[in-house]
Design a protein around this motif. Structure first.
Motif, PDB file in Angstrom:
ATOM      1  N   GLU A 261       0.823  -1.222   0.000  1.00 51.84           N
ATOM      2  CA  GLU A 261       0.000   0.000   0.000  1.00 51.84           C
ATOM      3  C   GLU A 261       0.850   1.261   0.000  1.00 51.84           C
ATOM      4  OE1 GLU A 261      -3.017   0.264  -0.988  1.00 51.84           O
ATOM      5  OE2 GLU A 261      -2.830  -1.917  -1.151  1.00 51.84           O
ATOM      6  N   GLU A 262       1.932   1.230   0.799  1.00 53.15           N
ATOM      7  CA  GLU A 262       2.833   2.388   0.875  1.00 53.15           C
ATOM      8  C   GLU A 262       3.413   2.701  -0.515  1.00 53.15           C
ATOM      9  OE1 GLU A 262       6.485   1.475   2.859  1.00 53.15           O
ATOM     10  OE2 GLU A 262       7.248   3.526   2.670  1.00 53.15           O
ATOM     11  N   TYR A 263       3.930   1.673  -1.190  1.00 54.67           N
ATOM     12  CA  TYR A 263       4.538   1.894  -2.510  1.00 54.67           C
ATOM     13  C   TYR A 263       3.485   2.276  -3.551  1.00 54.67           C
ATOM     14  CZ  TYR A 263       9.086   0.177  -0.957  1.00 54.67           C
ATOM     15  OH  TYR A 263      10.287   0.033  -0.322  1.00 54.67           O
ATOM     16  N   ARG A 264       2.324   1.689  -3.435  1.00 56.12           N
ATOM     17  CA  ARG A 264       1.251   1.994  -4.393  1.00 56.12           C
ATOM     18  C   ARG A 264       0.867   3.477  -4.305  1.00 56.12           C
ATOM     19  NH1 ARG A 264      -3.344   0.556  -7.337  1.00 56.12           N
ATOM     20  NH2 ARG A 264      -3.180  -1.650  -7.637  1.00 56.12           N
ATOM     21  N   ARG A 265       0.736   3.954  -3.055  1.00 60.38           N
ATOM     22  CA  ARG A 265       0.394   5.371  -2.854  1.00 60.38           C
ATOM     23  C   ARG A 265       1.462   6.286  -3.454  1.00 60.38           C
ATOM     24  NH1 ARG A 265      -1.437   3.977   2.198  1.00 60.38           N
ATOM     25  NH2 ARG A 265       0.586   4.495   3.114  1.00 60.38           N
TER      26      ARG A 265
END
Ligand code: DP6
Length: 313
Positions: A294-298
């Motif tokens: 989720e962190e990288y996707r954001r």
């Protein structure tokens, strides 16, 4: 009717350059992770005792280019003749990912076709299904990278040996930064031929073999950063071959460079980051620990001009 499905895969050590002879014999070893969410489904049905085989698109899937479907059906017909099977067949196929996403579909397509074809041949001729390794080798003759879709999550292909590789890494997710290249496409089959004209091609096999040894070691030790460093070096090696071929060609879109810059900065700032790689196209694949998806996707979604697609191994 016989059915099969197979995943795509993304290589960190690239299959680039083939021996002459038309059987997709790679000049160097390669290593990939399967992409379970990007799959091709194939159905095969006998439609008569004679006549040509034909292709149809599976319902609710994106159309393929005509040239790809011809290559696909011809491969099936070749297998059928080799295996002494008679009759005319309809082959239906489709991907569960959009074909305009610029993700290679020949790996999943040819792997699924080979699997479904052998299911059909075995049942029609009442003989046992060949081993997975034998089917993978056969699939390679349709499209080289498809042989790596038979083993996962990590697969090594070297000469006639194709098989799963041990990994000490946590489960990874591939976040693909998809962008619109909008340039004239050079197919990967053409790229295999054209890289041999680059002055950098000399020494390429040794470099890939060395990286292959190093990456399989780093993978089994679970050394994420080392895997990322080797993948980064390999990305530039393959694309430098493209950029220095005679005549040169390149796949990068402006966003390809921005997202690679983002990756470099992320590593510098945080002492950690994704494993990056690029195939014969503008999209950048980032392999990240599942727990940090989720962190990288954001982060990626905040960059302009791209959309993100996601697959687990
Ligand atoms: C850059 O398997 O598409 O994706 O054997 O001609 O069908 P053919 O080529 P293909 O080549 C893939 C090239 C690559 C790198 C890789 O997947 O290893």
């Amino acid at each position: 009717m016989w059915k099969a499905s197979a995943p795509s895969n993304i290589a960190l050590i690239k299959y680039m350059g083939k021996e002459s002879g038309g059987e997709n014999v790679a000049v160097n070893p390669s290593l990939s992770m399967t992409l379970d969410a990007f799959r091709t489904q194939v159905e095969i049905e006998k439609i008569g005792e004679e006549g040509p085989d034909r292709w149809r698109q599976l319902a609710n899937t994106d159309p393929l280019r005509a040239s790809s479907t011809t290559r696909f059906v011809n491969f099936f017909t070749k297998l059928k003749i080799e295996q002494g099977i008679s009759g005319a067949f309809e082959i239906r196929s489709g991907n569960n990912f959009p074909s305009d996403a610029g993700l290679a579909s020949s790996a999943s397509s040819f792997a699924a076709l080979t699997l479904a074809a052998y299911e059909a041949f075995s049942s029609l001729a009442s003989r046992p299904l060949p081993s997975k390794a034998e089917m993978a080798l056969k699939s390679r003759t349709g499209s080289g990278s498809s042989c790596r879709s038979f083993f996962g999550p990590w697969c090594a292909w070297e000469g006639k040996s194709i098989g799963a590789v041990e990994s000490g890494l946590p489960p990874l997710v591939d976040l693909v930064a998809v962008m619109d290249g909008g340039f004239k496409k050079v197919s990967s089959s053409d790229a295999h031929r054209r890289v041999q004209s680059s002055p950098l091609f000399e020494g390429r096999v040794d470099r890939a073999q060395k990286r292959m040894r190093e990456i399989t070691g780093a993978l089994s030790e679970g050394h994420f950063q080392k895997v990322a460093e080797i993948s980064w070096a390999e990305l530039w090696d393959m694309h430098s071959l493209f950029h220095t071929a005679e005549p040169p060609f390149f796949y990068f879109a402006p966003e390809t460079i921005s997202v690679l810059r983002w990756c470099e900065n992320f590593w510098e700032k945080n002492g950690r980051g994704p494993i990056a790689t690029i195939d014969a196209g503008p999209n950048v694949h980032f392999l990240v620990p599942e727990s940090a998806t989720e962190e990288y996707r954001r982060e990626l979604e905040s960059l302009p001009g791209l959309r993100v697609m996601e697959s687990r191994a």
